[in-house]
Motif scaffolding. Structure first.
Motif, mmCIF file in Angstrom:
data_model
loop_
_atom_site.group_PDB
_atom_site.id
_atom_site.type_symbol
_atom_site.label_atom_id
_atom_site.label_comp_id
_atom_site.label_asym_id
_atom_site.label_seq_id
_atom_site.Cartn_x
_atom_site.Cartn_y
_atom_site.Cartn_z
ATOM 1 N N MET A 81 36.561 -0.992 -12.583
ATOM 2 C CA MET A 81 35.264 -1.515 -12.183
ATOM 3 C C MET A 81 34.223 -0.537 -12.700
ATOM 4 O O MET A 81 34.304 0.669 -12.434
ATOM 5 C CB MET A 81 35.197 -1.623 -10.663
ATOM 6 C CG MET A 81 33.918 -2.212 -10.154
ATOM 7 S SD MET A 81 34.112 -2.930 -8.479
ATOM 8 C CE MET A 81 34.646 -1.526 -7.543
ATOM 9 N N LEU A 86 41.064 0.618 -9.974
ATOM 10 C CA LEU A 86 41.506 -0.264 -8.892
ATOM 11 C C LEU A 86 43.006 -0.475 -8.998
ATOM 12 O O LEU A 86 43.612 -0.224 -10.036
ATOM 13 C CB LEU A 86 40.822 -1.620 -9.023
ATOM 14 C CG LEU A 86 39.305 -1.602 -9.150
ATOM 15 C CD1 LEU A 86 38.805 -2.984 -9.519
ATOM 16 C CD2 LEU A 86 38.675 -1.121 -7.861
ATOM 17 N N ILE A 137 45.152 -3.769 -7.990
ATOM 18 C CA ILE A 137 45.191 -5.109 -7.401
ATOM 19 C C ILE A 137 46.533 -5.705 -7.769
ATOM 20 O O ILE A 137 46.665 -6.361 -8.806
ATOM 21 C CB ILE A 137 44.046 -5.985 -7.945
ATOM 22 C CG1 ILE A 137 42.707 -5.223 -7.931
ATOM 23 C CG2 ILE A 137 43.941 -7.269 -7.143
ATOM 24 C CD1 ILE A 137 41.531 -6.023 -8.466
ATOM 25 N N GLU A 181 48.261 -8.109 -6.838
ATOM 26 C CA GLU A 181 48.431 -9.569 -6.929
ATOM 27 C C GLU A 181 48.220 -10.086 -8.342
ATOM 28 O O GLU A 181 48.716 -11.146 -8.718
ATOM 29 C CB GLU A 181 47.449 -10.283 -5.989
ATOM 30 C CG GLU A 181 47.662 -9.996 -4.516
ATOM 31 C CD GLU A 181 46.833 -8.810 -4.027
ATOM 32 O OE1 GLU A 181 46.542 -7.896 -4.839
ATOM 33 O OE2 GLU A 181 46.481 -8.791 -2.829
ATOM 34 N N ILE A 182 47.435 -9.358 -9.136
ATOM 35 C CA ILE A 182 47.125 -9.803 -10.486
ATOM 36 C C ILE A 182 48.399 -10.023 -11.302
ATOM 37 O O ILE A 182 48.554 -11.032 -11.994
ATOM 38 C CB ILE A 182 46.247 -8.768 -11.227
ATOM 39 C CG1 ILE A 182 44.962 -8.494 -10.471
ATOM 40 C CG2 ILE A 182 45.962 -9.226 -12.646
ATOM 41 C CD1 ILE A 182 43.947 -9.578 -10.568
ATOM 42 N N LEU A 238 50.117 -13.350 -10.902
ATOM 43 C CA LEU A 238 49.286 -14.449 -11.421
ATOM 44 C C LEU A 238 49.407 -14.504 -12.940
ATOM 45 O O LEU A 238 49.569 -15.573 -13.543
ATOM 46 C CB LEU A 238 47.822 -14.227 -11.041
ATOM 47 C CG LEU A 238 47.476 -14.378 -9.559
ATOM 48 C CD1 LEU A 238 46.028 -13.972 -9.319
ATOM 49 C CD2 LEU A 238 47.707 -15.815 -9.122
ATOM 50 N N ALA A 241 44.029 -6.959 -19.161
ATOM 51 C CA ALA A 241 42.957 -6.061 -18.732
ATOM 52 C C ALA A 241 41.967 -6.837 -17.887
ATOM 53 O O ALA A 241 41.464 -7.876 -18.306
ATOM 54 C CB ALA A 241 42.256 -5.477 -19.953
ATOM 55 N N LEU A 242 41.730 -6.313 -16.712
ATOM 56 C CA LEU A 242 40.705 -6.903 -15.843
ATOM 57 C C LEU A 242 39.605 -5.880 -15.654
ATOM 58 O O LEU A 242 39.859 -4.763 -15.214
ATOM 59 C CB LEU A 242 41.302 -7.268 -14.484
ATOM 60 C CG LEU A 242 40.292 -7.752 -13.430
ATOM 61 C CD1 LEU A 242 39.579 -9.023 -13.862
ATOM 62 C CD2 LEU A 242 40.980 -7.972 -12.085
ATOM 63 N N LYS A 243 38.416 -6.261 -16.054
ATOM 64 C CA LYS A 243 37.279 -5.349 -15.895
ATOM 65 C C LYS A 243 36.197 -6.012 -15.069
ATOM 66 O O LYS A 243 35.728 -7.101 -15.412
ATOM 67 C CB LYS A 243 36.722 -4.975 -17.270
ATOM 68 C CG LYS A 243 35.574 -3.985 -17.180
ATOM 69 C CD LYS A 243 35.128 -3.501 -18.538
ATOM 70 C CE LYS A 243 34.053 -4.372 -19.114
ATOM 71 N NZ LYS A 243 33.518 -3.845 -20.389
#
Ligand SMILES: [Mn+2]
Ligand SMILES: [Mn+2]
Ligand SMILES: [Zn+2]
Ligand SMILES: [Zn+2]
Lengths: 147, 147
Positions: free
Chosen positions: A97, A108, A110, A112-113, A116, A132-134
């Motif tokens: 983040m 972070l 997470i 659960e990602i 999914l 990659a989650l930003k």
DNA sequence: ATGATATTGATAATCAATATCAAGTAGGGG
DNA sequence: CCCCTACTTGATATTGATTATCAATATCAT
């Protein structure tokens, strides 16, 4: 801080690929490992310079690519999508983040990602390498300052 | 295809910011809206050229930034992290899966992400603007070819 | 219509990242 | 330990995308 494990991983990666283990490559790896944070290629170059000013700019760039190949590092894209590198060996997957105002980056976790993503992968017949989650926004501090 | 809605959104954005509504800006917006896909600034420049060769490169870049400001477009980062733009007005949030081999991009819709992200936002006192989830790997076709 | 101000497009400048290449090195085979 | 060859290196030039500059032009509130 002898980084014995990582150096062994790097060595066997190089051998497997018919590449050579040079002093420069090892020095760059050590400098990379010495900072537990997100670095640009240039950040690392400056760090390496302090120990050995003879090492060239291009070699740092080249070595970072190798470290990614050996799964010792990974590329990430944070503020302004500058390329950064972070440690991968012995580090779990995580998300980021980023404050678009001050650049502050929070890591972070997470979990659960993962599931999914796995589900989607199956549905589309993809062979997933990475994800990659930003998240981007304004951090608590900057939010207060600009209020 | 008159894009009346979007033009109105753009106009009021410009007015609100003390900027001017020019022919070039409107032409660029129309060209952008005419292609329902991910475009680089240069892709759009070429498109605009066909209609009006007098429009400059820089103006396309500048206008794309404005369109993002007006929430008509958003920046995304796909293959090799090139900057692309996509339609935002009237489009729901979605995720992307990119083949690192051929560049093929699939749009996903993983609604569970939203709530996960919201939760994290609260926990850290961030004010979230946006989030991006990108999956990368080998698509079904490329997987077959290289087997 | 006027004038202050924003905009345009050609061009130059920037910046990160790569390519080039001659000189130097690693390391397997002998 | 020495050779030989392929791999590396670092200085330098180059690329490619984006941004800055700036004189000429267009917009729009009055
Ligand atoms: Mn991280
Ligand atoms: Mn999309
Ligand atoms: Zn901040
Ligand atoms: Zn593919």
């Amino acid at each position: 801080m002898d980084y014995k494990e990582e150096i062994k991983v790097f060595s066997s990666f190089l051998k497997r690929r018919g590449l050579k283990h040079t002093d420069q490559r090892e020095e760059i790896l050590k400098a990379f490992l010495s900072e537990e944070k997100h670095l640009t290629a240039d950040d690392l170059y400056l760090l390496v310079m302090k120990k050995n000013p003879a090492i060239g700019h291009a070699t740092v760039y080249r070595t970072l690519k190798l470290l990614c190949g050996a799964n010792l590092a990974s590329e990430i894209y944070l503020k302004d999508n500058r390329v950064c590198y972070e440690h991968k060996y012995g580090h779990r997957a995580h998300e980021h983040m980023v404050c678009v105002h001050c650049g502050k980056t929070i890591e972070l976790r997470i979990p659960e990602i993962e599931s999914l993503v796995k589900k989607v992968e199956k549905e589309h017949g993809f062979k997933l390498n990475d994800y990659a989650l930003k998240l981007s926004g304004i951090c608590a501090k900057c939010g207060k300052d600009t209020k």
